[in-house]
Write an enzyme that holds these catalytic residues in place. Sequence first.
Site, PDB file in Angstrom:
ATOM      1  N   CYS A 120      -0.050 -11.970  -6.260  1.00 42.86           N
ATOM      2  CA  CYS A 120      -0.317 -11.012  -7.131  1.00 42.86           C
ATOM      3  C   CYS A 120      -0.174  -9.685  -6.424  1.00 42.86           C
ATOM      4  O   CYS A 120      -0.461  -8.796  -6.674  1.00 42.86           O
ATOM      5  CB  CYS A 120      -1.545 -11.082  -7.760  1.00 42.86           C
ATOM      6  SG  CYS A 120      -3.205 -11.013  -6.482  1.00 42.86           S
ATOM      7  N   ARG A 138     -10.457 -10.226 -10.926  1.00 44.49           N
ATOM      8  CA  ARG A 138     -10.788 -10.186  -9.468  1.00 44.49           C
ATOM      9  C   ARG A 138     -12.204  -9.541  -9.469  1.00 44.49           C
ATOM     10  O   ARG A 138     -12.320  -8.497 -10.096  1.00 44.49           O
ATOM     11  CB  ARG A 138      -9.760  -9.604  -8.534  1.00 44.49           C
ATOM     12  CG  ARG A 138     -10.263  -9.613  -7.112  1.00 44.49           C
ATOM     13  CD  ARG A 138      -9.250  -8.861  -6.313  1.00 44.49           C
ATOM     14  NE  ARG A 138      -9.201  -7.183  -6.695  1.00 44.49           N
ATOM     15  CZ  ARG A 138      -8.309  -6.761  -6.232  1.00 44.49           C
ATOM     16  NH1 ARG A 138      -7.355  -7.109  -5.318  1.00 44.49           N
ATOM     17  NH2 ARG A 138      -8.157  -5.339  -6.336  1.00 44.49           N
ATOM     18  N   ASN A 195      -0.060  -7.906  -0.314  1.00 45.34           N
ATOM     19  CA  ASN A 195      -0.412  -6.531   0.189  1.00 45.34           C
ATOM     20  C   ASN A 195      -1.382  -6.484   1.604  1.00 45.34           C
ATOM     21  O   ASN A 195      -1.024  -5.872   2.662  1.00 45.34           O
ATOM     22  CB  ASN A 195      -1.083  -5.457  -0.752  1.00 45.34           C
ATOM     23  CG  ASN A 195      -0.381  -5.302  -2.058  1.00 45.34           C
ATOM     24  OD1 ASN A 195       0.974  -5.666  -2.236  1.00 45.34           O
ATOM     25  ND2 ASN A 195      -0.968  -5.026  -3.351  1.00 45.34           N
ATOM     26  N   ASP A 196      -2.412  -7.185   1.216  1.00 43.50           N
ATOM     27  CA  ASP A 196      -3.465  -7.281   2.273  1.00 43.50           C
ATOM     28  C   ASP A 196      -3.005  -8.072   3.497  1.00 43.50           C
ATOM     29  O   ASP A 196      -3.295  -7.918   4.599  1.00 43.50           O
ATOM     30  CB  ASP A 196      -4.943  -7.391   1.949  1.00 43.50           C
ATOM     31  CG  ASP A 196      -5.583  -6.171   1.317  1.00 43.50           C
ATOM     32  OD1 ASP A 196      -5.435  -5.308   2.224  1.00 43.50           O
ATOM     33  OD2 ASP A 196      -6.085  -5.952   0.353  1.00 43.50           O
ATOM     34  N   ARG A 212      -7.711  -6.074 -11.815  1.00 51.08           N
ATOM     35  CA  ARG A 212      -8.510  -5.388 -10.637  1.00 51.08           C
ATOM     36  C   ARG A 212      -9.695  -4.733 -11.283  1.00 51.08           C
ATOM     37  O   ARG A 212      -9.643  -3.587 -12.009  1.00 51.08           O
ATOM     38  CB  ARG A 212      -7.621  -4.207  -9.965  1.00 51.08           C
ATOM     39  CG  ARG A 212      -6.501  -4.729  -9.010  1.00 51.08           C
ATOM     40  CD  ARG A 212      -5.797  -3.493  -8.469  1.00 51.08           C
ATOM     41  NE  ARG A 212      -4.757  -3.866  -7.308  1.00 51.08           N
ATOM     42  CZ  ARG A 212      -3.702  -4.061  -7.487  1.00 51.08           C
ATOM     43  NH1 ARG A 212      -2.782  -3.977  -8.512  1.00 51.08           N
ATOM     44  NH2 ARG A 212      -2.996  -4.666  -6.319  1.00 51.08           N
ATOM     45  N   HIS A 228      -1.716   3.104  -2.864  1.00 53.30           N
ATOM     46  CA  HIS A 228      -2.115   3.015  -4.223  1.00 53.30           C
ATOM     47  C   HIS A 228      -0.988   3.888  -5.007  1.00 53.30           C
ATOM     48  O   HIS A 228      -0.933   3.568  -6.294  1.00 53.30           O
ATOM     49  CB  HIS A 228      -3.352   3.993  -4.527  1.00 53.30           C
ATOM     50  CG  HIS A 228      -3.421   5.190  -4.003  1.00 53.30           C
ATOM     51  ND1 HIS A 228      -4.058   5.628  -2.684  1.00 53.30           N
ATOM     52  CD2 HIS A 228      -3.070   6.419  -4.427  1.00 53.30           C
ATOM     53  CE1 HIS A 228      -3.824   6.951  -2.639  1.00 53.30           C
ATOM     54  NE2 HIS A 228      -3.267   7.456  -3.635  1.00 53.30           N
ATOM     55  N   GLU A 243      -5.724 -13.331   1.606  1.00 55.84           N
ATOM     56  CA  GLU A 243      -5.339 -11.918   1.925  1.00 55.84           C
ATOM     57  C   GLU A 243      -5.471 -11.831   3.407  1.00 55.84           C
ATOM     58  O   GLU A 243      -5.120 -10.832   4.181  1.00 55.84           O
ATOM     59  CB  GLU A 243      -6.123 -10.824   1.186  1.00 55.84           C
ATOM     60  CG  GLU A 243      -6.044 -10.674  -0.289  1.00 55.84           C
ATOM     61  CD  GLU A 243      -6.704  -9.804  -0.908  1.00 55.84           C
ATOM     62  OE1 GLU A 243      -6.050  -8.857  -1.134  1.00 55.84           O
ATOM     63  OE2 GLU A 243      -7.828  -9.787  -0.969  1.00 55.84           O
ATOM     64  N   ARG A 294      -2.166  -0.582   5.774  1.00 50.29           N
ATOM     65  CA  ARG A 294      -1.034  -0.630   4.503  1.00 50.29           C
ATOM     66  C   ARG A 294      -0.990   0.868   3.752  1.00 50.29           C
ATOM     67  O   ARG A 294      -0.062   1.126   2.929  1.00 50.29           O
ATOM     68  CB  ARG A 294      -1.642  -1.318   3.262  1.00 50.29           C
ATOM     69  CG  ARG A 294      -2.917  -1.159   2.865  1.00 50.29           C
ATOM     70  CD  ARG A 294      -3.356  -2.278   1.961  1.00 50.29           C
ATOM     71  NE  ARG A 294      -3.138  -1.861   0.471  1.00 50.29           N
ATOM     72  CZ  ARG A 294      -3.639  -2.597  -0.524  1.00 50.29           C
ATOM     73  NH1 ARG A 294      -4.378  -3.709  -0.162  1.00 50.29           N
ATOM     74  NH2 ARG A 294      -3.203  -2.581  -1.721  1.00 50.29           N
TER      75      ARG A 294
END
Length: 557
Positions: A484, A324, A436-437, A288, A186, A413, A447
């Site tokens: 993304c 999302r 990322n995922d 998000r 984050h 993901e 992560r």
Amino acid sequence: MATVQRGIGIGGGTVSGPVARMARPPVPPAPRTVPADQLPAEVDAVRAAFTDVAEALQRRADAASGPAAEVLFAQVMMVADPALADRAEALVRGGDDGPRAIDAAFGEFRSALAAAGGLFAERVADLDDLRDRAVAVLLGLPMPGLPEPGHPHVLVAADLAPADTALLDPASVIALVTEQGGPTGHTAILARGLGIPAVVGCAGAEALTDGRLVLVDADAGTVEADPTPEAVTEAAERAARRRRRAAELTGPGRTADGHPVKLLVNLGAPHELSAAAAADSEGVGLFRTEFLFLERTEAPSVAEQTDAYARVFAAFAGRRVVVRTLDAGADKPLPFATATDEQNPALGVRGLRTATRDPELLEDQLHALALAADGASAEVWVMAPMVSLPGEAATFADRVRAHGLATAGAMVEVPAAALRAGELAEACDFLSIGTNDLSQYAFAADRTLASLAGLLDPWQPALLDLVQLTAAAGTRGGRPVGVCGEAAADPAMALVLTGLGVTSLSAAPAALPEVRAALAAHTLADCQALAEAARTAPDASTARARVADALPEARLP
Ligand code: PEP
Ligand code: MG
């Protein structure tokens, strides 16, 4: 002599400035008995600690604006509440030493707030922060929380809590260096969102002392202490050249031979909205929606959600907004939507899986989205996070359409989704790859762990294989496939993703000019050649080096 520390560079760019450290919460010393003749002094010290904290926060509140000022004013009110100081005094007189009395007094107020539920319970984290500040002042230690040295600085911290992020002022924080955190955690996402160059996962960073000059190079992932004046000047000139070159180009993303690649922004918090809307983009590629739900004990009402979504759609009138649906769980836990008894939350009920357990959450969100989209000129697309099976995508698309929302997509993901991207694409209207995922799950690497950054490197050829599989399935099925995740923010990686067949790139607004410039300097065939070179490399560093070698310095911004 200059010393260099290494970490993971985020966002690109090089800046120099003095260090300001974010102090860790104090560790209270062992309990002690306060002799009777020292009781008045102990009581005075405790009361003075509350006053000092209130005054320090009041100064910051006066200097802040918007949501940051509101958060700070609320904190001032809490710590200045006479009932708190009175209770702490009573505890000192009853035998506690100062730090224990402060801790216990806050503990009682904390329990009362938590028991009250609703909006009150959301404030318990603020009380913990105030307690740490008051105890630190009493012990003569630096106050935890964001430092305020009164001048632009390089913020150095163990890591940033999500609560710190609302208060981070990009005008005074010129760079960010953290000991912890990975490339997709984050803090990295926050730094990109604010356009602040950062180096995360930088072991030993906290040893840097306040006021020491450092040169933060987010491209190289280095933090150089005591740089030479020449190095500082050279970095400033390089940054200015880069900004000038990137600012020369505007408009939709295109390769040198005109192949379109939509450039979109990621949006993760209300305070990002105006900068995101002002950015030169074709819309939002990842909205998000978690921010509406975070730090709450129950889901926001349909009316509140509708209002928040309508604001975003209005700011992006005439442009696309990919929303999302709620991605609760793992790195985004929500008290009302996340089970607390899972051994592996990242592999548990998160993302779209939450909607299976609690269908109301998704129904309410889709209802609010439909209400907000009604009459808005934004082109609203809705996608689900953490889709694993084509059947899940089909069910989700049905639910989206049942609310009158026309365009439904699935995030890729999970490796299984990439492997079956053809069926997934058939089940809905578009795909969006969350690198990322996808990295986290492809490499079985948390992560948020800096120590696993090598596995989470988006240049890992196996990750590029999964992107290629997904993009190829989209091309075959005539479905757009975007990226993304944080990888889309890297200009060199943007070329590779384009070469792999991705049709849109969504990143923090500050990243788009350089991505646009990199695309404009290369043909689609160049991108395809670079993608092939990277994807067939034996490892991530070779993949990165092959693309870097293939790009003459002058062609990248
Ligand atoms: C991703 O996983 O790449 C993504 C974009 O979603 P988030 O970072 O919010 O999990
Ligand atoms: Mg994700």
